[in-house]
Design an enzyme around this catalytic site. Structure first.
Site, PDB file in Angstrom:
ATOM      1  N   HIS A   1     -24.345 -16.124 -53.632  1.00 53.16           N
ATOM      2  CA  HIS A   1     -22.974 -15.602 -53.617  1.00 53.16           C
ATOM      3  C   HIS A   1     -22.793 -14.646 -52.432  1.00 53.16           C
ATOM      4  O   HIS A   1     -21.813 -14.737 -51.694  1.00 53.16           O
ATOM      5  CB  HIS A   1     -22.706 -14.894 -54.945  1.00 53.16           C
ATOM      6  CG  HIS A   1     -21.393 -14.176 -55.009  1.00 53.16           C
ATOM      7  ND1 HIS A   1     -20.274 -14.715 -55.599  1.00 53.16           N
ATOM      8  CD2 HIS A   1     -21.018 -12.956 -54.557  1.00 53.16           C
ATOM      9  CE1 HIS A   1     -19.274 -13.861 -55.504  1.00 53.16           C
ATOM     10  NE2 HIS A   1     -19.697 -12.776 -54.877  1.00 53.16           N
ATOM     11  N   GLU A   2     -23.768 -13.764 -52.254  1.00 55.67           N
ATOM     12  CA  GLU A   2     -23.665 -12.805 -51.142  1.00 55.67           C
ATOM     13  C   GLU A   2     -23.763 -13.529 -49.802  1.00 55.67           C
ATOM     14  O   GLU A   2     -23.066 -13.186 -48.849  1.00 55.67           O
ATOM     15  CB  GLU A   2     -24.771 -11.748 -51.255  1.00 55.67           C
ATOM     16  CG  GLU A   2     -24.749 -10.954 -52.555  1.00 55.67           C
ATOM     17  CD  GLU A   2     -23.380 -10.380 -52.859  1.00 55.67           C
ATOM     18  OE1 GLU A   2     -22.587 -10.171 -51.930  1.00 55.67           O
ATOM     19  OE2 GLU A   2     -23.091 -10.149 -54.046  1.00 55.67           O
TER      20      GLU A   2
ATOM     21  N   HIS B   1     -20.494 -14.768 -48.930  1.00 61.14           N
ATOM     22  CA  HIS B   1     -19.624 -13.782 -48.276  1.00 61.14           C
ATOM     23  C   HIS B   1     -19.927 -13.722 -46.782  1.00 61.14           C
ATOM     24  O   HIS B   1     -19.019 -13.583 -45.965  1.00 61.14           O
ATOM     25  CB  HIS B   1     -19.843 -12.399 -48.887  1.00 61.14           C
ATOM     26  CG  HIS B   1     -19.107 -12.197 -50.179  1.00 61.14           C
ATOM     27  ND1 HIS B   1     -17.777 -12.489 -50.324  1.00 61.14           N
ATOM     28  CD2 HIS B   1     -19.509 -11.723 -51.378  1.00 61.14           C
ATOM     29  CE1 HIS B   1     -17.400 -12.210 -51.560  1.00 61.14           C
ATOM     30  NE2 HIS B   1     -18.444 -11.753 -52.230  1.00 61.14           N
TER      31      HIS B   1
ATOM     32  N   GLU C   1     -13.728 -14.011 -53.725  1.00 57.24           N
ATOM     33  CA  GLU C   1     -14.787 -14.024 -54.740  1.00 57.24           C
ATOM     34  C   GLU C   1     -15.012 -15.444 -55.247  1.00 57.24           C
ATOM     35  O   GLU C   1     -16.144 -15.905 -55.356  1.00 57.24           O
ATOM     36  CB  GLU C   1     -14.432 -13.103 -55.910  1.00 57.24           C
ATOM     37  CG  GLU C   1     -14.546 -11.623 -55.603  1.00 57.24           C
ATOM     38  CD  GLU C   1     -15.915 -11.230 -55.068  1.00 57.24           C
ATOM     39  OE1 GLU C   1     -16.931 -11.713 -55.591  1.00 57.24           O
ATOM     40  OE2 GLU C   1     -15.956 -10.445 -54.109  1.00 57.24           O
TER      41      GLU C   1
END
Lengths: 379, 187
Positions: free
Chosen positions: A227-228, A231, A303
């Site tokens: 997930h990071e 980003h 997100e």
């Protein structure tokens, strides 16, 4: 069952016979969230409710279709683009109003061409000027922002020897994304959270808390790191900085416009002047609110996008789902977070995630909804 | 210059600009595919370097499993010989190595004191990470190939691709044998 059942019981009436349908609550069969009676889709997870099943195809279309991660990323990116357009429009309109009012108060309304009063040259200049200013300011902010965030959060770098598994997982995700390995930081706190920072894909950092390292399985950690990494791949730090700067500028200028409208009013108290003042005042009040709403919406879309990217990298939605469940269940507060950095984290550290009244103002989508979307991504 | 020539010039300029942009994009994608290909090699090499360490540490605990250990060592030897020839050539040997390692891991489950050993825990983490890296490097290679193929096949970049001879890449396929879970004898 209607919440008035208490009084109904007190009066000796069967509570189920109560006719107050408006106050009725329907429980979502999927996530268990309470919904207003008569609503067609669940407000938390977007699942179809009994009332929705009975109704038309139009409602059915509201339900999230099963989709793959590539389509999901595309949809999120499209949504971001629209939101950014709206934000730019707000900024341009505001700049236009400033230029226009300045033109009016310094030169007075042009007497020769009242028919095109709404197209002021100074207004156009003001609109473009504000847009350029926010772009320039963003560029400036982008050259310094990332180190600051790391310092505020209290993160410190860890070596491969201190956290071999974390380093491995980060490296795996970097390989899957085809990027250079970002720096790895840890915050020494039992709270469960993680964030990524970095203004370019080459110079980025991934930060996780100690609690996260100790609680999550390898698979779940991989989902979070994915997930990071999402980003970083999607350059969300840049988006967030640019949007933040623009929203701040809009708030600043709107304040200025409000003052102009109130104190500049005396000079043009007749005719179009009054209307100018009213329009300006209304817009000055609304613009910052809308800009902020757009900012939050962008944050939520990013997100979702990072979640979809995580699945693209790991090809395993179960890891992230498990991690989100644990993160959502954790109640340990995280220090070193303020309103300026809350949007960076994988789950919002400041807010109660199930708080429903203020969903429009939330930086993150509710965890239930994220999990629901991840389940939809599954194959 | 009349208005017609100007319009013609603008159109021409836009066309050339478009072709240049598409060409650069295709080159970028091609290089990404090549880089991803090399990345698989790097990760395979990494695995080869780790295995002697693992075998050395495990040997004392797993005296009865000489056969499996021997298989791992031999498979590694064959895989090392294919180093530098690209993942395509190395595929057969690497699959045999994956299979042998899978059997070793499965057997290690039977030795509780082995799992308690700190060194072993570290090593298995390293090996698991390496297996993951190989898998993710392949995945990224295939993703890159897909991006390149999309560009080569879709309009309008397919015109530029055929003009400059960009070809479709081939995916890294895994034979079904490797997808099988290593069988474990639970006697």
């Amino acid at each position: 069952m209607c919440p008035a059942w208490i009084c109904a019981e007190a009066r000796g009436i069967d509570p189920r016979g109560c006719a107050d349908v408006a106050m009725e609550r329907v429980e979502c069969p999927h996530c268990g969230a309470a919904n207003r009676g008569g609503s067609t889709t669940c407000r938390m997870c977007g699942d179809l409710l009994a009332a929705g099943r009975r109704t038309s195809r139009r409602v059915q279309r509201k339900i999230l279709r099963r989709t793959d991660f590539i389509a999901a990323s595309r949809a999120n990116q499209r949504a971001t683009r629209w939101l950014l357009l709206v934000l730019a429009a707000i900024a341009v309109l505001l700049g236009y109003l400033v230029g226009w009012s300045v033109e009016l108060s310094f030169r007075g309304p042009p007497p020769e061409a009242p028919a095109v009063w709404f197209l002021s040259r100074w207004g156009v200049l003001g609109g473009l000027g504000l847009l350029l200013l926010s772009l320039g300011w963003s560029a400036l902010a982008l050259s310094t922002g990332d180190r600051l965030v790391l310092r505020i959060s209290g993160a410190r770098p860890v070596t491969r020897e201190q956290a071999p598994q974390l380093h491995n997982v980060v490296e795996e995700m970097a390989i899957a994304a085809g990027l250079a390995r970002p720096a790895v930081y840890v915050i020494e706190t039992p709270a469960l959270n993680a964030f990524a920072t970095g203004l370019s894909r080459r110079r980025a950092a991934i930060v996780v808390t100690r609690g996260l390292l100790e609680t999550l399985s390898r698979e779940e950690l991989q989902g979070v790191v994915g997930h990071e990494m999402g980003h970083i791949v999607n350059l969300d730090m840049r988006y967030a900085t640019a949007v933040g700067v623009t929203v701040g500028l809009v708030a600043l200028v709107a304040d200025l416009v409000a003052r102009l409208a109130i104190f500049g009013g005396g000079r043009r108290s007749r005719g179009a002047g009054v209307w100018v003042g009213v329009i300006m005042l209304v817009f000055a009040v609304l613009a910052p609110v809308f800009a902020r709403l757009v900012q939050m919406a962008v944050s939520r879309q990013r997100e979702f996008l990072a979640d979809a990217t995580s699945v693209r990298l790991t090809r395993n939605p179960q890891g992230l789902i498990g991690a989100l469940e644990k993160l959502g269940a954790s109640q340990t507060p995280l220090d070193g977070v303020n309103r300026a950095t809350q949007h960076l984290y994988i789950v919002n550290p400041l807010r109660n995630f199930t708080e429903r009244a203020s969903r429009l103002w939330a930086t993150h989508p509710p965890i239930e909804r994220r999990i629901h979307r991840l389940r939809n991504l599954g194959n | 210059m009349d208005i017609g020539t100007i319009i013609l010039l603008v159109i021409l300029l836009a066309l050339v600009g478009g072709v240049v942009a598409l060409y650069n994009r295709l080159v970028q994608l091609r290089n990404q595919v090549r880089n991803a290909w090399r990345q698989i090699d790097v990760q395979l090499k990494r695995r080869h370097d780790l295995i002697p360490n693992l075998v050395e540490t495990v040997k004392d605990y797993m005296g009865y499993e000489q056969e499996t250990l021997q298989q791992v060592i031999e498979a590694r030897g064959r895989a090392v010989q294919t180093e530098g020839q690209g993942p395509d050539a190395a595929m057969g040997a690497e699959q045999a190595l994956s299979g042998a390692l899978g059997r070793l891991f499965a057997l290690m489950e039977n030795y509780p004191d082995l799992k308690a050993n700190r060194n072993i825990a570290d090593l298995t983490e390293e090996l698991a990470a390496t297996e993951n890296r190989i898998a993710f490097a392949r995945q990224f290679y295939n993703d890159s190939v897909m991006a390149k193929n999309n560009a080569v096949e879709t309009f309008p970049s397919n015109i530029v691709a055929s003009l400059f001879g960009f070809k479709q890449g081939s995916y890294f396929e895994i034979e079904t044998r490797e997808r099988d879970v290593p069988s474990v004898d639970l006697r």
